[in-house]
Structure formats: structure tokens, C-alpha cells
Design a protein around this motif. Sequence first.
Motif, PDB file in Angstrom:
ATOM      1  N   LEU B   5       0.862  -1.187   0.000  1.00  0.00           N
ATOM      2  CA  LEU B   5       0.000   0.000   0.000  1.00  0.00           C
ATOM      3  C   LEU B   5       0.898   1.238   0.000  1.00  0.00           C
ATOM      4  CD1 LEU B   5      -2.656   1.596   0.409  1.00  0.00           C
ATOM      5  CD2 LEU B   5      -2.412   1.182   2.861  1.00  0.00           C
ATOM      6  N   ILE B   6       0.744   2.071  -1.042  1.00  0.00           N
ATOM      7  CA  ILE B   6       1.531   3.311  -1.128  1.00  0.00           C
ATOM      8  C   ILE B   6       0.561   4.476  -0.996  1.00  0.00           C
ATOM      9  CG2 ILE B   6       3.232   4.592  -2.478  1.00  0.00           C
ATOM     10  CD1 ILE B   6       3.635   1.974  -4.110  1.00  0.00           C
ATOM     11  N   GLU B   7       0.502   5.047   0.222  1.00  0.00           N
ATOM     12  CA  GLU B   7      -0.472   6.114   0.507  1.00  0.00           C
ATOM     13  C   GLU B   7       0.115   6.986   1.605  1.00  0.00           C
ATOM     14  OE1 GLU B   7      -3.894   7.242  -0.312  1.00  0.00           O
ATOM     15  OE2 GLU B   7      -2.987   8.727   1.040  1.00  0.00           O
ATOM     16  N   ASP B   8       0.154   8.307   1.358  1.00  0.00           N
ATOM     17  CA  ASP B   8       0.850   9.162   2.316  1.00  0.00           C
ATOM     18  C   ASP B   8      -0.045   9.629   3.460  1.00  0.00           C
ATOM     19  OD1 ASP B   8      -0.485  10.710   0.317  1.00  0.00           O
ATOM     20  OD2 ASP B   8       0.459  12.482   1.160  1.00  0.00           O
ATOM     21  N   ASP B   9      -1.365   9.568   3.282  1.00  0.00           N
ATOM     22  CA  ASP B   9      -2.237  10.060   4.339  1.00  0.00           C
ATOM     23  C   ASP B   9      -2.384   8.995   5.427  1.00  0.00           C
ATOM     24  OD1 ASP B   9      -4.198  12.192   5.240  1.00  0.00           O
ATOM     25  OD2 ASP B   9      -5.456  10.397   5.275  1.00  0.00           O
ATOM     26  N   ALA B  10      -2.062   9.392   6.675  1.00  0.00           N
ATOM     27  CA  ALA B  10      -2.006   8.428   7.767  1.00  0.00           C
ATOM     28  C   ALA B  10      -3.389   7.861   8.083  1.00  0.00           C
ATOM     29  CB  ALA B  10      -1.401   9.089   9.014  1.00  0.00           C
ATOM     30  N   VAL B  11      -4.397   8.719   8.095  1.00  0.00           N
ATOM     31  CA  VAL B  11      -5.743   8.277   8.487  1.00  0.00           C
ATOM     32  C   VAL B  11      -6.316   7.316   7.445  1.00  0.00           C
ATOM     33  CG1 VAL B  11      -8.079   9.056   8.995  1.00  0.00           C
ATOM     34  CG2 VAL B  11      -6.114  10.407   9.760  1.00  0.00           C
ATOM     35  N   LEU B  12      -6.244   7.722   6.188  1.00  0.00           N
ATOM     36  CA  LEU B  12      -6.769   6.877   5.107  1.00  0.00           C
ATOM     37  C   LEU B  12      -5.961   5.592   5.004  1.00  0.00           C
ATOM     38  CD1 LEU B  12      -8.669   6.467   2.723  1.00  0.00           C
ATOM     39  CD2 LEU B  12      -7.068   7.715   1.284  1.00  0.00           C
ATOM     40  N   GLY B  13      -4.621   5.746   5.071  1.00  0.00           N
ATOM     41  CA  GLY B  13      -3.748   4.581   4.955  1.00  0.00           C
ATOM     42  C   GLY B  13      -4.049   3.541   6.027  1.00  0.00           C
ATOM     43  N   ALA B  14      -4.262   4.007   7.262  1.00  0.00           N
ATOM     44  CA  ALA B  14      -4.522   3.082   8.369  1.00  0.00           C
ATOM     45  C   ALA B  14      -5.829   2.331   8.137  1.00  0.00           C
ATOM     46  CB  ALA B  14      -4.579   3.862   9.688  1.00  0.00           C
ATOM     47  N   ALA B  15      -6.862   3.051   7.669  1.00  0.00           N
ATOM     48  CA  ALA B  15      -8.148   2.400   7.433  1.00  0.00           C
ATOM     49  C   ALA B  15      -8.040   1.362   6.324  1.00  0.00           C
ATOM     50  CB  ALA B  15      -9.201   3.456   7.084  1.00  0.00           C
ATOM     51  N   VAL B  16      -7.314   1.733   5.262  1.00  0.00           N
ATOM     52  CA  VAL B  16      -7.156   0.801   4.141  1.00  0.00           C
ATOM     53  C   VAL B  16      -6.377  -0.431   4.597  1.00  0.00           C
ATOM     54  CG1 VAL B  16      -6.027   0.491   1.902  1.00  0.00           C
ATOM     55  CG2 VAL B  16      -7.346   2.562   2.346  1.00  0.00           C
ATOM     56  N   ARG B  17      -5.297  -0.170   5.351  1.00  0.00           N
ATOM     57  CA  ARG B  17      -4.490  -1.293   5.829  1.00  0.00           C
ATOM     58  C   ARG B  17      -5.350  -2.237   6.679  1.00  0.00           C
ATOM     59  NH1 ARG B  17      -0.724   0.490  10.252  1.00  0.00           N
ATOM     60  NH2 ARG B  17      -2.784   0.508  11.229  1.00  0.00           N
ATOM     61  N   ASP B  18      -6.136  -1.662   7.610  1.00  0.00           N
ATOM     62  CA  ASP B  18      -6.955  -2.498   8.485  1.00  0.00           C
ATOM     63  C   ASP B  18      -7.973  -3.301   7.683  1.00  0.00           C
ATOM     64  OD1 ASP B  18      -5.508  -1.383  10.450  1.00  0.00           O
ATOM     65  OD2 ASP B  18      -7.110  -0.118  11.275  1.00  0.00           O
ATOM     66  N   GLN B  19      -8.525  -2.657   6.641  1.00  0.00           N
ATOM     67  CA  GLN B  19      -9.504  -3.351   5.809  1.00  0.00           C
ATOM     68  C   GLN B  19      -8.863  -4.553   5.118  1.00  0.00           C
ATOM     69  OE1 GLN B  19     -12.743  -2.726   5.391  1.00  0.00           O
ATOM     70  NE2 GLN B  19     -13.197  -4.064   3.651  1.00  0.00           N
ATOM     71  N   ILE B  20      -7.664  -4.315   4.542  1.00  0.00           N
ATOM     72  CA  ILE B  20      -7.019  -5.399   3.800  1.00  0.00           C
ATOM     73  C   ILE B  20      -6.596  -6.518   4.739  1.00  0.00           C
ATOM     74  CG2 ILE B  20      -5.149  -5.960   2.207  1.00  0.00           C
ATOM     75  CD1 ILE B  20      -5.087  -3.043   1.386  1.00  0.00           C
ATOM     76  N   VAL B  21      -6.073  -6.122   5.912  1.00  0.00           N
ATOM     77  CA  VAL B  21      -5.679  -7.129   6.897  1.00  0.00           C
ATOM     78  C   VAL B  21      -6.917  -7.908   7.333  1.00  0.00           C
ATOM     79  CG1 VAL B  21      -4.819  -7.453   9.249  1.00  0.00           C
ATOM     80  CG2 VAL B  21      -3.639  -5.905   7.682  1.00  0.00           C
ATOM     81  N   GLY B  22      -8.039  -7.175   7.487  1.00  0.00           N
ATOM     82  CA  GLY B  22      -9.299  -7.821   7.861  1.00  0.00           C
ATOM     83  C   GLY B  22      -9.731  -8.851   6.825  1.00  0.00           C
ATOM     84  N   ASP B  23      -9.361  -8.611   5.558  1.00  0.00           N
ATOM     85  CA  ASP B  23      -9.685  -9.571   4.503  1.00  0.00           C
ATOM     86  C   ASP B  23      -8.733 -10.764   4.511  1.00  0.00           C
ATOM     87  OD1 ASP B  23     -11.760  -8.040   3.597  1.00  0.00           O
ATOM     88  OD2 ASP B  23     -10.617  -7.047   2.016  1.00  0.00           O
ATOM     89  N   GLY B  24      -7.704 -10.687   5.356  1.00  0.00           N
ATOM     90  CA  GLY B  24      -6.803 -11.818   5.486  1.00  0.00           C
ATOM     91  C   GLY B  24      -5.525 -11.689   4.690  1.00  0.00           C
TER      92      GLY B  24
END
Lengths: 449, 219
Positions: B5-24
Motif C-alpha cells: 500500500l503506497i499512501e501518504d495520508d495516515a488516516v486513510l492509509g490506516a483504514a485501508v491497511r486495516d480493511q485489507i488485513v481484515g480480509d486476510g
Amino acid sequence: MRMPRSLQQRLALSLGLLLTVLWLGAASLTAVRARQSIEEVFDSALQETAQRILPLAVAEVLGRDETDPTQRLAEIRDHDEFLTYAVRDARGRLLLLSHDADPAIFPPWRGAGFSQSATHRFYSEEALQGSVRLTVAEPLAHRTAMGRELQMWLGLPLLIVLPVALGAIVLAVRASLAPLRRFREGLAVRGARDLSRVPVDDLPAEVAPVAETVNGLLARLAAAFEAERSFAANAAHELRTPLAGAIAQAQRLQAEARDAAAQARAADIEATLKRLTRLSERLMQLARAEGGRLRLDHPSDLRMVARILTDELSRLAGAGRLALTVPAAPVMSDLDPDVFAILLRNLVENALRHGAPDAPVEIALTPEGGLSVANEGPVVPREVLSHLVARFERAGASSDGSGLGLAIVQAIAQRLDVALVLQSPRPGQTTGFAASLALPLSPGDPAEG
Amino acid sequence: MRILLIEDDAVLGAAVRDQIVGDGHSVDWVQRLDAADAAVASVPYDLVLLDLMLPDGRGIPFLRRLRARGEATPVIILTALDQVSDRIEGLNAGADDYLVKPFDLAELSARIGSVARRYGGNPNPLITHGDLQIDLAARSICRGGQPVALTAREWALLEAFLARPGQLLSKAQLEDKLYAFDAEVESNTIEVHISRLRKKLGSALIVTERGLGYRLGQA
């Protein structure tokens, strides 16, 4: 005299005038000087003739009877006499006349030397203590004719050469100013959005700095446009990213919250943020429509933009809700693809929102650059139709800026100088709504790019 | 899958990361292009999520560099609504798909799944394997008509096998797909997840090649 505004005319006129004046001056001076020389030569010939004739006349007069009347010399061969002469004694009696001489023209004796009457130039010489007085006459008409001929030959070339010289000046000036004219024409024919450099190579040294200044100006203009564009993009990015982050976090909150009430709150936050996002997107679009640069200096294929956007909007609206028709050949336009996308997005979102949900929204792009978006639905009354493009005028109630859609399209259409045509019922049918406008196409080969 | 994941915004990046991790999936999240260059050079990613506006440059040159090196890794670009030109440029530069910010995380998950399936050679999200009916898009699985519930990690593991039928996958490869490089992985984690999958879906589903790794069993 007022000088003409054209540099070319000004140069030709001043050079031509100067040349004429100088030439006339030189010719006049030459004429005067030549006339003087001619006078001197003629006078000298007159004097010489008199001095040569005098001894002969003396011998003649002495050798004859004192009581002889005036003798007129016989003509040796028939000829016009140019110089005539008379020999008189001290009392003024005529002793001898050349054969053509008219005694009346000779003035009374006033001593040796040159004299002049209204018609003749004379030279007189005497011998034997004044008992033999010779006067040679030369008609002035001859000298005048000579002078006129001289002036004519000095003036005649002027009549022929001067127009030729003036023509040559005009041609030379035109040739010298040709790079300038090409420069001006090059500036005139370039598109209003062409900010590329003007070629400076063949310009005269006096004008090259002007072109350099123009190029500097163009470069600053291009930089300003680019800065404005990137500022708008950056500002939009700065606004959009935190909103996207907040929406994503609200969605994560809903996914992770165990409590139904907390989930509902998170959903509320998400919905509000999305509305805020839509409104800010619309305001940014409106700002872009009203202030930004709409056309680029290079064309792009609008079909590509239409396809991408139809694909994106289909994801939201559901497959089968949008039907796109584009020509087989590229539709090249210098319209900024992002501006075209704003136009199309607003027209389609408007059609999706107000159109019948069971019929597809029909998007058509024609080879001539015509864009139309039509939807099924009830007929919109004429008076409502005319108010649709007013800002914040909404056919339905919402607070997410959706009423701005047609106003944004209208703002762009006005700045492109094309008409946004709203029709209801849609053409050829009894129901529905259609919006269409003619987009500017790039001149030139539509297959390139 | 291992996702960058290449994203500079901390808030958006964290949500995206959590979503993807949530998908396994396992996620490596970087905020700058130089870090992204270093990451793709060292890890074979299954997918890259690329924001186009980053503090040290635009995303499109990074994408071009990636493709110029011959990397076929699927790339999804994250673009702004009004930058259709960026989207066209990104797709022309070799992006596989795009998401318009702000996007729904569910949409993100669906896009990741669809791009990954396209690369796995079978774009159809419905797979039948023996007595299993698997819908990868909906993340639902039925065994003999009965729905079976899988955890995110178990899904990720199953997807890894389904994406490469018959291919041998080492334990290290599977760990890579499930965990980011800073995650602490217990030595027997993969074995635990595989035994749970066998318990839920049948012991013939995954074959152990002793000392080498695992492969998908014959249907």
C-alpha cells in the motif's frame, strides 16, 4: 503632414520623398551649372567669330570706294544663317551685312564687348579708331532651346527613373519587413490557447527583442496557467484526502463496532462525510468551470474519457444503467479531458437522479463533437426547464450540491461559447429529458494523437 | 496475498491497511515513493495499491519504472474524482484498475479480489472444487450445499492455493502472503491454519509435501 501608421508605408514614403528632393536638387544644380558653361562656350565662340571676321571686314571696307552704298554679301551656298553680323562706320552707317542679317536687330553702338537685346546676344569689336565697327549677333532663341533641351534631358530620366526607384524602395522595404510580417501573421493565426514560443531566428535585430519579450510573456502565462492548474489539483487533493480518510475510518468503525447503536452512529458520520464530499467536489468543479483553463494546447481523444467515466459511473449506478455510443474514429478536442469529464459526469448524474430507474441513460458522442445525455422519465415543464441551469436550483430536494450539476455544465458551456440545449420530451419521443451541447473539436487530422 | 500500500495520508492509509488485513491479506504500507521502490525491489508483491500524489513525487513515474523492469504485479491506482486525465495516464502506464477517492472499503476489497483473480488466470469468482462451491467475490463457501464460515486468514490461505492450483507453495511463501514483514509469526502458524482448513473443508483439500511445502489437492 501626418505620417502613416504603417512602418512600411512610413519608410517607403520618407525614402521616396528624400530621394525625389535630392534628385531634383542635384538635377537643378547640374542644369544651372551646365547653362552657365554653355553660355560661356557660346559667348567665347561669338567673341572668337567677331575677332576673326573683323580683319576681313576692315580689308573689305578699305578696299572699296568711299561712296559705295551698303553691301550685302552674297550667299555662297544656300543655308540658314545662324550668326549674323553688321559692319558700321563711326557715324552708324551700315557698311556691310551678312546675307541673312536684319539691320533692325542691331542696337546703336555702345562700345566694344558683349551686349544683349530681347532677342539677341551681341559681341562688338572696332578697328581703325572706330571707323570700322563690327557687331555679331546670335539669336537668344537658340540658347534658350539648348537650355530647355538640357533641362529636359536632365529631367526626363527623373520622370522614368524616379517611379522605378520609388517602386524599388517599396519592394526593398517590403522585403526587409517580410520577417516582421511573418512574425505578425504567425501570432495572428495561432490558437488562443497556444502558448508555445514564437520563432525568433529570422527576425531583424531591431524586432527580435520584441519577440523575446512576447516569448517571455507567453512563458510566464503558461507558468501561471500551470501553477493555477496544479494549485487547484493540490487544493482538491488536500481537501479530498482527509475526507477519504475519515470516510474510510467511519467504515472501519462500523465493521469493528460490536454495538448496533455505535454502528448506526458511525453510519451517520459516514453519510454526512459523503454528503460533504459531494458538495465540496461540486464546488471545486464549479470553481474550475468558472475560473480554470478549459482548453489545452494539445488535443486528446474524448472517447477515452467517455469510456472511463461511463465505467466509473456504472460501478455506482449498476451495470446496464448507462449506454454509451461513441464513433469508431477518435474524437479529438483540445478541451481539457478533466473538464469534459466534469461536463459528462454532471449530465449523467443528473440523468440518473431524475430519470426513470428502469430505463438506461443514453450517452452519445458524435464524430462532430456533439455530446448528448438522454434519460426516460416524465416531461419536464417548459418553465421548469428554463430554471434548471440556475445555481442551486433543484428539480428534487437534496443538500449535497446535486442542484449545481446543470449550473456547472452551463458555466462551462458559456465559457466555451456553446449552447447547452435542454429538451423535454427528448427529441423524437413523447417523454423523457435530453441535454446536449456541441464541443469544440481540434482542427486537423482527427486520426492523429 | 502480499499487498503493498503506497499512501501518504495516515488516516486513510490506516483504514485501508486495516480493511485489507481484515480480509486476510498481509500489507506493507509505505508513505513515500523511495520506500515503495525499496519495497518492490525486495519483496515479490501480489498486488500494489498506488496513490498518485505523494510527498516525493507522482505515482505514475513509479508505475512506469515498475513496468519498465518487466514487473507484472497487478497495480490499482487511487485517483481523485476530477482527475480523469490522471486515470487515463495511469491505465496507459500499466495500471490494472483504479479507485476514485473517496472510495468505499467494500469496493476496495472487491477490486482487490477481482484484480487478483484476473491475474490468477480465472476471472470467474465462482469456483467448484470437489464438493466445494466457492464464491470468491462474496467470500462465501459451501461444502455439500452447507455454508461453512472461514476466518480472514483461512480465506487468504485458501485463495493462495486456489490462485495456483497444483503448484507447490513453501511455508515461507505462505507466511509472506499472510503477514507483513514487520509481523511476528509463530513458527507453527501456517500448520495451525492448514489443519483448521482441512477440518472445515476436508483433509484432501491440501496435500503436504513433506519438507517442501503444500499444494492444492486434486478435486
